[in-house]
Design a protein around this motif. Structure first.
Motif, PDB file in Angstrom:
ATOM      1  N   GLN A  13      93.506 -40.416  86.853  1.00  0.00           N
ATOM      2  CA  GLN A  13      93.908 -40.374  85.564  1.00  0.00           C
ATOM      3  C   GLN A  13      94.881 -41.559  85.387  1.00  0.00           C
ATOM      4  N   GLU A  14      95.627 -41.999  86.508  1.00  0.00           N
ATOM      5  CA  GLU A  14      96.599 -43.149  86.578  1.00  0.00           C
ATOM      6  C   GLU A  14      95.568 -44.585  86.085  1.00  0.00           C
ATOM      7  N   ASP A  15      94.425 -44.619  86.578  1.00  0.00           N
ATOM      8  CA  ASP A  15      93.568 -45.929  86.423  1.00  0.00           C
ATOM      9  C   ASP A  15      93.478 -45.952  84.927  1.00  0.00           C
ATOM     10  N   PHE A  16      92.983 -44.740  84.242  1.00  0.00           N
ATOM     11  CA  PHE A  16      92.948 -44.583  82.575  1.00  0.00           C
ATOM     12  C   PHE A  16      94.292 -45.201  82.082  1.00  0.00           C
ATOM     13  N   ASN A  17      95.230 -44.588  82.642  1.00  0.00           N
ATOM     14  CA  ASN A  17      96.642 -44.807  81.755  1.00  0.00           C
ATOM     15  C   ASN A  17      97.276 -46.299  81.905  1.00  0.00           C
ATOM     16  N   GLU A  18      97.001 -46.852  83.096  1.00  0.00           N
ATOM     17  CA  GLU A  18      97.180 -48.300  83.065  1.00  0.00           C
ATOM     18  C   GLU A  18      96.292 -49.212  82.756  1.00  0.00           C
ATOM     19  N   LYS A  69      87.633 -41.918  76.114  1.00  0.00           N
ATOM     20  CA  LYS A  69      87.734 -43.000  76.918  1.00  0.00           C
ATOM     21  C   LYS A  69      86.834 -43.342  77.834  1.00  0.00           C
ATOM     22  N   VAL A  70      86.699 -44.561  77.917  1.00  0.00           N
ATOM     23  CA  VAL A  70      85.835 -45.103  79.155  1.00  0.00           C
ATOM     24  C   VAL A  70      86.469 -46.234  79.678  1.00  0.00           C
ATOM     25  N   LEU A  71      86.516 -46.127  81.266  1.00  0.00           N
ATOM     26  CA  LEU A  71      87.169 -47.244  81.967  1.00  0.00           C
ATOM     27  C   LEU A  71      86.097 -48.094  82.626  1.00  0.00           C
ATOM     28  N   VAL A  72      86.360 -49.338  82.250  1.00  0.00           N
ATOM     29  CA  VAL A  72      85.270 -50.402  82.653  1.00  0.00           C
ATOM     30  C   VAL A  72      86.086 -51.486  83.807  1.00  0.00           C
ATOM     31  N   LYS A  73      85.508 -51.338  84.974  1.00  0.00           N
ATOM     32  CA  LYS A  73      85.879 -52.238  85.951  1.00  0.00           C
ATOM     33  C   LYS A  73      84.858 -53.329  86.121  1.00  0.00           C
ATOM     34  N   TYR A  74      85.557 -54.664  86.432  1.00  0.00           N
ATOM     35  CA  TYR A  74      84.548 -55.840  86.786  1.00  0.00           C
ATOM     36  C   TYR A  74      85.085 -56.371  88.105  1.00  0.00           C
ATOM     37  N   THR A  75      84.178 -56.262  89.015  1.00  0.00           N
ATOM     38  CA  THR A  75      84.395 -57.088  90.596  1.00  0.00           C
ATOM     39  C   THR A  75      83.627 -58.257  90.889  1.00  0.00           C
ATOM     40  N   GLY A  76      83.943 -59.222  91.443  1.00  0.00           N
ATOM     41  CA  GLY A  76      83.203 -60.108  91.822  1.00  0.00           C
ATOM     42  C   GLY A  76      83.164 -61.394  91.135  1.00  0.00           C
TER      43      GLY A  76
END
Length: 382
Positions: A13-18, A69-76
């Motif tokens: 949940q913290e990932d969404f909050n941050e 909500k949707v958390l979107v992460k990009y790596t690389g």
């Protein structure tokens, strides 16, 4: 797209909050960037896009189990990500153009549109953000995309694939088709409102050349007749001929042409009193009678092209078929039509009649063209 579960999740949940909250998806973020896409309308839920999984660049979206909500992460390294063309691209231009998918919610909005595609397209463009990068995904790609999306959506609920049903569907979806009659014969009359507005603006214009209408029927388009009324756009230097009114019909009768010309007279305001309009058409009695009935004030002339075509056909029946011979007699008929008065016409008519092998043609010309100034065809009459 991965779904965040209550336990054993890759994120918390913290990932969404941050995460930074955006109400619209981000355009081309860099590697290491993360954000939270938050929606208020459920139909926008999938606008965050699809996952991209590779060894060098990854994009993953996590849907929150209880919140919008949707958390979107990009790596690389985002620079090595491939920008591919559309899967159906064939032309060089489209193959070399990266394809950017439209947001799903925008496609749903197109499918649910109640107006015609052109109006829907204009309204969606008006609402789109001004930023050109954001417009790439949040505005329609072009009018064709809107037309195709609305058409495909309509196919799902279409009651029939019947041609007449499709015809009525076209009439309902556009403003082009104005009248459909199915019994006892099929008659379809159509015109574009913008073209008729231009045409009406040319009436009573003393600063322009006279305005010519041309009316002809062809049966080369299919198992039906198509009659088209065109006009000369006299405001342009090259005076192009522009088709204005169209009629698809099964039979060439007076009643059919009468219906067409009644629509022309009723919808071209001021035509009967324009004073600067003339009509050129075939000598077919049904056509001439229909025009005379609905527009008695307008001068009607016979088409020289049709006369020359009829002469060529008659020559073929007489065994005169070579291009040189046909051209010689066609030149004679053309010169006949160019005579300035009835006396000159009669004199030239007799001269042509004494040429070898032309006596049967002379009888034909007398039957069709004699009294030329009473039959709305000669240069002197015009």
């Amino acid at each position: 797209m991965k779904v965040l579960k209550a336990s054993a999740s890759e994120i918390s949940q913290e990932d969404f909050n941050e995460g930074i909250i955006y109400e619209t998806p981000c355009f081309e973020p860099q590697g290491g960037f993360r954000y939270v896409f938050q929606w208020t309308d459920p139909k926008n839920k999938n606008d965050a896009g699809k996952d991209i999984i590779s060894k060098m660049f990854t994009r993953v979206a996590y849907i929150h189990p209880t919140e919008s909500k949707v958390l979107v992460k990009y790596t690389g390294n985002e620079k090595i990500s491939s920008k591919l063309p559309h899967g159906n691209a064939k032309s060089d231009q489209r193959v070399n153009t990266p394809f950017v998918p439209t947001m799903p919610s925008l496609l749903r909005e197109m499918e649910e549109g109640t107006s015609c595609p052109s109006n829907t397209y204009r309204m969606m463009l008006h609402k789109a953000p001004r930023d050109i990068n954001i417009q790439t995904v949040q505005a329609p790609r072009n009018l064709k995309q809107v037309q195709n999306t609305m058409q495909n959506a309509g196919q799902k609920f279409r009651l029939s694939r019947d041609a007449l049903y499709n015809l009525h569907k076209i009439a309902y979806d556009s403003t082009f088709v104005k009248k459909i009659i199915t019994f006892p014969d099929l008659i379809v009359i159509a015109w574009d409102n913008n073209i008729t507005e231009v045409l009406i603006s040319l009436f009573k214009r003393s600063d322009l050349p006279f305005l010519g209408f041309f009316y002809d029927t062809t049966f080369k388009l299919g198992d039906f007749y198509c009659s088209i009324m065109s006009f000369i756009e006299t405001e342009f230097t090259n005076q192009p001929t522009i088709p204005a009114f169209f009629m698809i019909h099964e039979r060439k009768t007076f009643a059919t042409h009468d219906l067409f010309w009644k629509e022309v007279a009723d919808n071209l305001t001021g035509l009967s009193s324009a004073g600067n309009v003339y009509i050129i058409t075939d000598e077919e009695a049904a056509i001439v009678g229909a025009i005379s009935k609905n527009l008695p004030e307008i001068a009607v002339y016979r088409c020289w092209n049709h006369i020359l075509q009829n002469v060529a056909f008659k020559l073929g029946k007489l065994g005169i078929k070579t291009k040189a011979e046909v051209a010689k007699y066609a030149d004679d008929v053309r010169e006949l039509l160019e005579q300035p008065d009835n006396e000159s016409y009669t004199r030239f008519h007799k001269y042509v009649g004494h040429r070898p092998r032309v006596v049967p043609l002379q009888k034909y010309l007398y039957a069709r063209l004699y009294g030329i100034f009473d039959n709305r065809v000669g240069r002197g009459y015009i």
